[in-house]
Design a protein around this motif. Structure first.
Motif, PDB file in Angstrom:
ATOM      1  N   UNK A   1      44.770  50.389  50.028  1.00 12.60           N
ATOM      2  CA  UNK A   1      44.877  49.974  51.414  1.00 12.60           C
ATOM      3  C   UNK A   1      43.926  48.806  51.645  1.00 12.60           C
ATOM      4  N   UNK A   2      44.294  47.932  52.558  1.00 10.96           N
ATOM      5  CA  UNK A   2      43.455  46.813  52.907  1.00 10.96           C
ATOM      6  C   UNK A   2      43.893  45.525  52.242  1.00 10.96           C
ATOM      7  N   UNK A   3      43.402  44.404  52.781  1.00 11.01           N
ATOM      8  CA  UNK A   3      43.675  43.098  52.191  1.00 11.01           C
ATOM      9  C   UNK A   3      42.492  42.184  52.480  1.00 11.01           C
ATOM     10  N   UNK A   4      42.387  41.135  51.705  1.00  8.26           N
ATOM     11  CA  UNK A   4      41.260  40.216  51.809  1.00  8.26           C
ATOM     12  C   UNK A   4      41.623  39.017  52.670  1.00  8.26           C
ATOM     13  N   UNK A   5      40.742  38.713  53.619  1.00  7.32           N
ATOM     14  CA  UNK A   5      40.923  37.533  54.467  1.00  7.32           C
ATOM     15  C   UNK A   5      40.310  36.323  53.770  1.00  7.32           C
ATOM     16  N   UNK A   6      41.003  35.201  53.826  1.00  5.57           N
ATOM     17  CA  UNK A   6      40.480  33.987  53.197  1.00  5.57           C
ATOM     18  C   UNK A   6      39.400  33.332  54.051  1.00  5.57           C
ATOM     19  N   UNK A   7      39.378  33.659  55.346  1.00  2.00           N
ATOM     20  CA  UNK A   7      38.296  33.237  56.243  1.00  2.00           C
ATOM     21  C   UNK A   7      37.978  34.392  57.171  1.00  2.00           C
ATOM     22  N   UNK A   8      36.788  34.390  57.707  1.00  2.00           N
ATOM     23  CA  UNK A   8      36.391  35.356  58.737  1.00  2.00           C
ATOM     24  C   UNK A   8      35.254  34.697  59.509  1.00  2.00           C
ATOM     25  N   UNK A   9      35.620  33.837  60.449  1.00  2.00           N
ATOM     26  CA  UNK A   9      34.654  32.996  61.167  1.00  2.00           C
ATOM     27  C   UNK A   9      33.538  33.784  61.838  1.00  2.00           C
ATOM     28  N   UNK A  10      33.859  34.950  62.348  1.00  2.00           N
ATOM     29  CA  UNK A  10      32.868  35.718  63.110  1.00  2.00           C
ATOM     30  C   UNK A  10      32.271  36.867  62.306  1.00  2.00           C
TER      31      UNK A  10
ATOM     32  N   UNK B   1      50.508  37.211  51.529  1.00  2.00           N
ATOM     33  CA  UNK B   1      50.118  37.000  50.127  1.00  2.00           C
ATOM     34  C   UNK B   1      49.744  38.318  49.455  1.00  2.00           C
ATOM     35  N   UNK B   2      49.185  39.237  50.224  1.00  2.00           N
ATOM     36  CA  UNK B   2      48.790  40.541  49.693  1.00  2.00           C
ATOM     37  C   UNK B   2      49.972  41.509  49.588  1.00  2.00           C
ATOM     38  N   UNK B   3      51.136  41.082  50.089  1.00  2.00           N
ATOM     39  CA  UNK B   3      52.322  41.924  49.999  1.00  2.00           C
ATOM     40  C   UNK B   3      52.450  42.958  51.104  1.00  2.00           C
ATOM     41  N   UNK B   4      51.659  42.812  52.166  1.00  2.00           N
ATOM     42  CA  UNK B   4      51.745  43.751  53.286  1.00  2.00           C
ATOM     43  C   UNK B   4      52.916  43.378  54.195  1.00  2.00           C
ATOM     44  N   UNK B   5      53.554  44.379  54.793  1.00  2.00           N
ATOM     45  CA  UNK B   5      54.579  44.059  55.788  1.00  2.00           C
ATOM     46  C   UNK B   5      53.912  43.476  57.033  1.00  2.00           C
ATOM     47  N   UNK B   6      54.557  42.493  57.629  1.00  2.00           N
ATOM     48  CA  UNK B   6      54.016  41.840  58.819  1.00  2.00           C
ATOM     49  C   UNK B   6      55.071  41.806  59.923  1.00  2.00           C
ATOM     50  N   UNK B   7      54.606  41.937  61.139  1.00  2.00           N
ATOM     51  CA  UNK B   7      55.430  41.795  62.342  1.00  2.00           C
ATOM     52  C   UNK B   7      56.734  42.575  62.232  1.00  2.00           C
ATOM     53  N   UNK B   8      57.872  41.895  62.258  1.00  2.00           N
ATOM     54  CA  UNK B   8      59.172  42.569  62.275  1.00  2.00           C
ATOM     55  C   UNK B   8      59.521  43.268  60.965  1.00  2.00           C
ATOM     56  N   UNK B   9      58.791  42.990  59.883  1.00  2.00           N
ATOM     57  CA  UNK B   9      59.039  43.637  58.594  1.00  2.00           C
ATOM     58  C   UNK B   9      58.506  45.070  58.553  1.00  2.00           C
TER      59      UNK B   9
END
Length: 138
Positions: free
Chosen positions: A1-10, A44-52
């Motif tokens: 579970x989980x995925x890596x963010x390429x940025x995390x400004x905060x 990119x991590x293969x997670x379903x997004x939005x309508x998927x």
């Protein structure tokens, strides 16, 4: 579970991504938003997004909303589908301080979406708001 963010400004969003196995959020046309970047990271991590996303009791969706409040209504409807399907939503912690749901920067996006979802079921140990099954974040 989980995925890596390429940025995390905060420095707060990777914690939510660590829990997630799905992502709800849309970028904006006029700038490269964090939400838009997170959407690409989730893909990119293969997670379903939005309508998927096919909501189930196993779904734990990280919901990210651009500060402009772009597509709030769609985000709300997708989040409600997750909850109706027995899934869980994770979003920013409550409050008006920097990086919180109702800060000056977040109020038109994250704040309005959280208001529409109602009171959270609880919080993670890091303080992120959860709607749905709290056991998925223990």
């Amino acid at each position: 579970m989980g995925f890596t963010l390429s940025i995390d400004k905060t420095g707060k969003d990777q914690g939510k991504a660590n829990y997630a196995n799905a992502f709800i959020g849309f970028g904006v046309d006029n700038r490269k938003s964090s939400t838009g970047i997170y959407l690409e990271d989730a893909k990119k991590a293969g997670l379903p997004v939005n309508y998927e996303i096919i909501p189930s009791a196993d779904t734990l969706a990280f919901v990210s909303v651009p500060s402009e409040g772009v597509k709030n209504e769609i985000i709300i409807s997708l989040a409600l589908l997750i909850l109706k399907g027995g899934g869980t939503i994770i979003m920013d912690r409550s409050g008006t301080g920097f990086g919180q749901s109702h800060s000056k920067f977040n109020i038109n996006g994250e704040g309005k979406v959280q208001d529409a979802l109602g009171n959270p079921s609880g919080q993670t140990k890091e303080g992120y708001n959860i709607w749905g099954n709290l056991n998925k974040t223990l």
